[in-house]
Write a protein that holds these residues in place. Structure first.
Motif, short mmCIF file in Angstrom:
data_model
loop_
_atom_site.label_atom_id
_atom_site.label_comp_id
_atom_site.label_asym_id
_atom_site.label_seq_id
_atom_site.Cartn_x
_atom_site.Cartn_y
_atom_site.Cartn_z
N TYR A 80 0.84 -1.20 0.00
CA TYR A 80 0.00 0.00 0.00
C TYR A 80 0.88 1.25 0.00
O TYR A 80 0.57 2.24 -0.66
N ARG A 121 3.99 5.75 -2.98
CA ARG A 121 5.28 6.24 -3.48
C ARG A 121 5.28 6.36 -4.99
O ARG A 121 5.75 7.34 -5.55
N VAL A 122 4.73 5.33 -5.66
CA VAL A 122 4.70 5.37 -7.13
C VAL A 122 3.88 6.56 -7.62
O VAL A 122 4.26 7.25 -8.56
N LEU A 123 2.77 6.82 -6.94
CA LEU A 123 1.90 7.92 -7.37
C LEU A 123 2.38 9.27 -6.85
O LEU A 123 1.78 10.28 -7.15
N LYS A 124 3.43 9.26 -6.03
CA LYS A 124 3.94 10.50 -5.46
C LYS A 124 2.83 11.26 -4.73
O LYS A 124 2.65 12.47 -4.91
N LEU A 125 2.07 10.57 -3.90
CA LEU A 125 1.04 11.24 -3.12
C LEU A 125 1.71 12.15 -2.10
O LEU A 125 2.78 11.83 -1.58
N ASN A 176 3.83 1.41 -1.24
CA ASN A 176 4.41 1.54 -2.57
C ASN A 176 3.48 2.27 -3.53
O ASN A 176 3.93 3.03 -4.37
N VAL A 177 2.18 1.99 -3.41
CA VAL A 177 1.21 2.69 -4.25
C VAL A 177 1.37 4.20 -4.03
O VAL A 177 1.45 4.98 -4.98
#
Ligand SMILES: Nc1ncnc2c1ncn2[C@@H]1O[C@H](COP(=O)(O)OP(=O)(O)O)[C@@H](O)[C@H]1O
Ligand SMILES: [Mg+2]
Lengths: 279, 299
Positions: free
Chosen positions: A181, A186-190, A183-184
């Motif tokens: 979760y 981090r990948v989306l740069k939230l 990682n999601v």
């Protein structure tokens, strides 16, 4: 199938309650008058537990508190649910403070190893302290407020005793968030706030609610002690006064009421909790 | 939109209780703009490690990765990632899961436009009727469809897929390979996909990168898959070269993945790691029975 459920959920528990009442009745004591040969009467106590009032006597002596549960005759003579209501109001306030303090502290503990190293030992030391020990400190701390000192001291005590399960469960929940979760995020740069409210909070919610339920149980435990010490009107105070008056039937009524209310609060919280378990 | 990728001397060392272990060493690969490359190799050789460094989720020990003209420094929505388990957020619906990223990437678009983007990709992967279902209400295959839609909806420069169909039954796997190809054909995003299924690799790839065993794994060989697109599964499987290329991949895994590292191949390798999904092509014609150096070249 349905009838089995009915038996399990209703018939058996009712039977158990009936059985307990019967045992209570059998072991309880009673006072009987006896006419002596010389014409005078003598009161003697009988039964296995001589000073324990039985169920019938309890009902007789306390029915005025039950049949008019919201009556207010005098300050110390009110319906049982009215007393309960006073207690619930202050429990609600103290509980709210506990959640507002405990949840962020739990998040900090879960997110920051540094914060954990700094404060975990202190939390472990403060956690087992009894409400009876906190209460005097609470009153002293708010002594400057004059008349409100008791009330604020009570709130302080409820909040500080009740917040630990929230703190600890929230921290466990945050630490248990799957790396996937995160990682999601981090990948989306939230952003930090987005990560908090879209990922961290929802993922922790089931744990938070377990903490909230346990905290509510403690808040309700603490109220009785707090009211005994402060003389603040409520169910715990009623119990204490009636003890001082030697009215043991009222003690039993209070105990039953406190138990039933605590049970209902816990049921309500676990219904809420289950709603968030899917996450 | 998409871009070429260059991995140069990519190396990853993990520190373990027993000291540092070099998992991947001097991994070199250039993926052309719009190319679909698959990565095969034995379990544990470091395929996921390479992919996660590309995703920016795993720090690079040495070497570098250039995407387009920029050196990679961390994760970002310019790379869509599809994991083996789709990692959907269970508290969001399918649509919200896709839209979470869309909102982030297309923040200048209106709310309505962003919702339409998310809806569009979910519809393309065949979930037009399940927009408002939560992951728990979806089958494993449907969840992975959401995962694919989520990756494509960001219009990334590059797509990274780590055994995305590994947990699915073969029928669902075929379906989703089709869905992936459908989306990829529309966008031609540069893609790197890890798989352990040689048939999947042959169906999807422009090139197949074969990794040696670890530790210190590197690119052993690269096979070019020449068939034109769009591909039809049945006709490529009946293609005279198919069986030979498949054997070539299996032969690499069974023998050269070891020997290139100076290791002994494991015992006998009578059984290939995965059975062909369809009856093998008939007796190979003599012209195709020898190894074709133009298709498999040592890196
Ligand atoms: N965080 C880690 N720390 C130490 N060793 C790791 C870590 N992650 C993976 N490894 C090791 O690196 C090797 C390659 O792992 P991985 O890239 O997941 O392989 P693959 O995806 O090819 O199956 C394995 O031997 C694994 O045990
Ligand atoms: Mg892997």
């Amino acid at each position: 199938m349905r009838s089995k459920k009915l038996i399990d959920l209703l018939v058996l528990p009712l039977f158990g309650i009936g059985l307990s009442l019967l045992i209570w009745h059998l072991i309880s004591g009673a006072t009987v008058s006896r006419v002596l040969p010389d014409g005078t009467t003598e009161e003697i106590k009988t039964g296995l537990v001589k000073d324990l009032p039985g169920p019938l006597m309890t009902w007789e002596k306390t029915r005025k508190y039950v049949v008019e549960p919201f009556a207010k005759r005098e300050d110390l003579d009110q319906g049982i649910l009215r007393f309960t209501w006073y207690s619930l109001v202050i429990v609600a306030k103290g509980y709210l403070i506990a959640l507002l303090l405990g949840t962020p502290i739990g998040f900090l503990l879960g997110l920051s190893p540094l914060f954990t190293k700094l404060f975990d030992p202190i939390i472990q030391i403060l956690r087992p302290v009894s409400p009876l020990a906190w209460m005097p400190l609470g009153v002293v701390l708010f002594a400057g407020t004059g008349k409100a000192a008791n009330e604020l001291g009570a709130l302080f005590t409820i909040a500080i005793c009740a917040m630990w399960p929230t703190v600890l469960n929230t921290a466990v929940g945050v630490r248990a968030i799957p790396q996937d979760y995160l990682n999601v995020a981090r990948v989306l740069k939230l952003s930090r706030t987005q990560t908090l409210f879209k990922i961290l909070v929802p993922a922790t919610l089931p744990y938070m609610f377990t903490g909230y339920r346990l905290s509510l149980g403690i808040a309700w435990l603490v109220i009785v002690a707090v009211e005994m010490l402060t003389g603040r009107i409520g169910i715990g105070n009623f119990l204490w006064n009636e003890y001082n008056n030697g009215l043991y039937t009222s003690i039993i009524l209070s105990i039953l009421t406190i138990g039933v209310v605590g049970f209902l609060l816990d049921r309500a919280m676990s219904l809420l909790e289950r709603r968030f378990k899917t996450a | 939109m998409s871009d070429h990728v260059e991995l140069s001397n990519l190396t990853k060392t993990y520190t373990t209780p027993k000291g540092p272990v070099v998992i991947v060493k001097d991994f070199n690969l250039r993926i052309a703009d719009g190319e679909f490359v698959t990565l095969i190799g034995h379990s544990g050789c470091g395929k996921s490690t390479v992919l996660s460094m590309l995703a920016g989720l795993n720090p690079i020990t040495s070497g570098g990765i250039v995407l387009g003209s920029r050196e990679l420094t961390g994760p970002g929505p310019d790379r869509g990632v599809v994991f083996q388990s789709p990692n959907l957020l269970p508290w969001f619906t399918a649509l919200e899961n896709v839209q979470l990223g869309v909102d982030q990437v297309f923040y200048t678009a209106s709310r309505e436009e962003r919702r339409q983007i998310a809806e569009y990709y979910l519809t393309v992967v065949g979930l037009g009727d399940c927009l408002h279902k939560r992951p728990t209400e979806l089958s494993q295959g449907m969840r992975q469809r959401v995962g694919i839609a989520r990756a494509f909806a960001l219009s990334p420069k590059m797509l990274l897929l780590d055994e995305p169909f590994g947990m699915l039954d073969s029928l669902t796997r075929f379906e989703l390979q089709g869905v992936l190809m459908e989306l990829w054909t529309r966008n031609h995003i540069t893609a790197l996909m890890v798989t352990h299924d040689v048939d999947e690799a042959l169906y999807l790839s422009d090139r197949i990168v074969m990794m040696t065993n670890g530790p210190e794994a590197f690119v052993g060989e690269i096979m070019t898959v020449p068939w034109s697109r769009p591909r039809d599964r049945k006709s490529i499987m009946e293609h005279p070269d198919y069986y030979r290329m498949r054997e070539e991949l299996i032969e690499f895994l069974n023998v050269r993945a070891y020997t290139l590292k100076g290791q002994e191949p494991h015992g006998s390798h009578a059984a290939p790691p995965s059975a062909p999904a369809k009856a093998m092509s008939p007796v190979p014609s003599p012209a195709n029975s020898s190894r074709a150096p133009d298709l498999a070249s040592v890196a």
